[in-house]
Design an enzyme around this catalytic site. Structure first.
Site, PDB file in Angstrom:
ATOM      1  N   ARG A  19      59.878  19.187   5.511  1.00  0.00           N
ATOM      2  CA  ARG A  19      60.606  20.061   6.431  1.00  0.00           C
ATOM      3  C   ARG A  19      61.526  19.230   7.317  1.00  0.00           C
ATOM      4  O   ARG A  19      61.412  18.001   7.365  1.00  0.00           O
ATOM      5  CB  ARG A  19      59.622  20.829   7.345  1.00  0.00           C
ATOM      6  CG  ARG A  19      58.779  21.823   6.601  1.00  0.00           C
ATOM      7  CD  ARG A  19      57.843  22.601   7.511  1.00  0.00           C
ATOM      8  NE  ARG A  19      56.744  21.802   8.020  1.00  0.00           N
ATOM      9  CZ  ARG A  19      56.496  21.576   9.310  1.00  0.00           C
ATOM     10  NH1 ARG A  19      57.268  22.109  10.235  1.00  0.00           N
ATOM     11  NH2 ARG A  19      55.479  20.833   9.693  1.00  0.00           N
ATOM     12  N   TYR A 159      54.007  10.784  23.353  1.00  0.00           N
ATOM     13  CA  TYR A 159      55.091  10.825  22.351  1.00  0.00           C
ATOM     14  C   TYR A 159      56.158   9.784  22.695  1.00  0.00           C
ATOM     15  O   TYR A 159      56.568   8.977  21.851  1.00  0.00           O
ATOM     16  CB  TYR A 159      55.698  12.228  22.330  1.00  0.00           C
ATOM     17  CG  TYR A 159      56.891  12.385  21.409  1.00  0.00           C
ATOM     18  CD1 TYR A 159      56.709  12.577  20.042  1.00  0.00           C
ATOM     19  CD2 TYR A 159      58.198  12.348  21.901  1.00  0.00           C
ATOM     20  CE1 TYR A 159      57.799  12.724  19.192  1.00  0.00           C
ATOM     21  CE2 TYR A 159      59.288  12.498  21.062  1.00  0.00           C
ATOM     22  CZ  TYR A 159      59.083  12.687  19.711  1.00  0.00           C
ATOM     23  OH  TYR A 159      60.164  12.825  18.874  1.00  0.00           O
ATOM     24  N   ALA A 161      55.956   7.134  24.502  1.00  0.00           N
ATOM     25  CA  ALA A 161      55.462   5.756  24.365  1.00  0.00           C
ATOM     26  C   ALA A 161      55.488   5.323  22.893  1.00  0.00           C
ATOM     27  O   ALA A 161      55.872   4.188  22.583  1.00  0.00           O
ATOM     28  CB  ALA A 161      54.051   5.652  24.931  1.00  0.00           C
TER      29      ALA A 161
END
Ligand code: NAP
Length: 254
Positions: A19, A159, A161
């Protein structure tokens, strides 16, 4: 697509190709003449649709169910790619998750899942593909970071980091692997209209998000895939260790 960008005879492995950005990249690569191996984790229907769309380009394709957060699964992916196509020319470490968590709600399990998927899931395929690329004395690795890794992101510290770490990983591997003919680069997208960001881009925050993007809109998955294709192609043969911003002008740093 013009054959000016020509990946004929090359084999590309893309994590998270069922996707979004990974799918758009897989299709661009196939249209440029590459054979494609892509992974997915759970969405069988989406993987089947992507597989069929790639088959229509006339290129060979393999879809492998493999969780990038698990080393054994990633090993299965790389082994399957080499078994079918005998080589890996391009690796795109694209699979990732983006989940919300205020810092006081950052449970060890939430933190571990994001780190394992976004960071270990970037390391694992690279560690396993590099020996093949070194043997070939050529290769092309494109990591996928985010503007969050450059400027941080409130309520998504885990996220951000991991995406910052993907940038340092890219900058570390670029000089380490260039002497072996392996180029390592990174694409850092801003907001992209995919399933990942759908709720944010259609929710209450939409106006605020778009007002911080000079182009005034989110990117399409294809606009990120175009940058990845450039870095994988013969048009970028002297580009090494680059963090390519594709963010509509939102964050102007490398
Ligand atoms: P998406 O639409 O949510 O698609 C995610 C893809 O990754 C799917 O193919 C999914 O497979 C796969 N995936 C997720 N977890 C996986 C795992 N553990 N193992 C293997 N595959 C896994 O996401 P996207 O927007 O295309 O994002 C792609 C990359 O771009 C991510 O690294 C993301 O952080 C980065 N990015 C996105 C944005 C944005 O605004 N969308 C912005 C900056 C950076 P299934 O179909 O099986 O679930």
């Amino acid at each position: 697509m013009s054959k000016f960008i020509d990946l004929s005879g090359q084999v590309a492995v893309i994590t998270g190709g069922s996707r979004g950005i990974g799918k758009a990249t897989a299709l661009y690569f196939a249209r440029a003449g590459a054979d494609v191996v892509f992974s997915y984790v759970k969405n069988e229907m989406a993987a089947r649709r992507t597989l069929e769309e790639i088959e229509k380009t006339g290129q060979r394709v393999l879809a492998v169910k493999a969780d990038v957060s698990k080393f054994s699964d990633v090993k299965k992916l790389i082994v399957a790619a080499v078994k079918k196509f005998n080589r890996i020319d391009i690796l795109v470490t694209n699979a990732g998750i983006w989940e919300e968590a205020a810092i006081e709600k950052m449970t060890p399990a939430k933190l571990a899942q994001t780190v394992a998927t976004n960071l270990y899931g970037t390391f694992y395929p690279i560690t396993l593909a590099v020996p093949h690329m070194k043997k070939q004395r050529s290769g092309n690795i494109i990591t996928v970071s985010s503007t969050a890794g450059q400027r941080g992101e409130a309520f998504h510290s885990h996220y951000a980091a991991t995406k910052g770490a993907v940038i340092s990983l890219t900058k570390s591997l670029a000089p380490e692997l260039a002497p072996f003919g392996i180029r390592v680069n990174c694409v850092a997208p801003g907001w992209v209209d995919t399933d990942m960001s759908h709720s944010a881009l259609t929710g209450e925050e939409r106006k605020k998000i778009l007002s911080a993007i000079p182009l005034g809109r989110a990117a399409t998955a294809e606009e990120i895939a175009g940058a990845i294709l450039f870095l994988a192609s013969g048009l970028s043969t002297f580009v090494v260790g680059e963090i390519l911003n594709v963010n509509g002008g939102a964050v102007l740093i490398g």
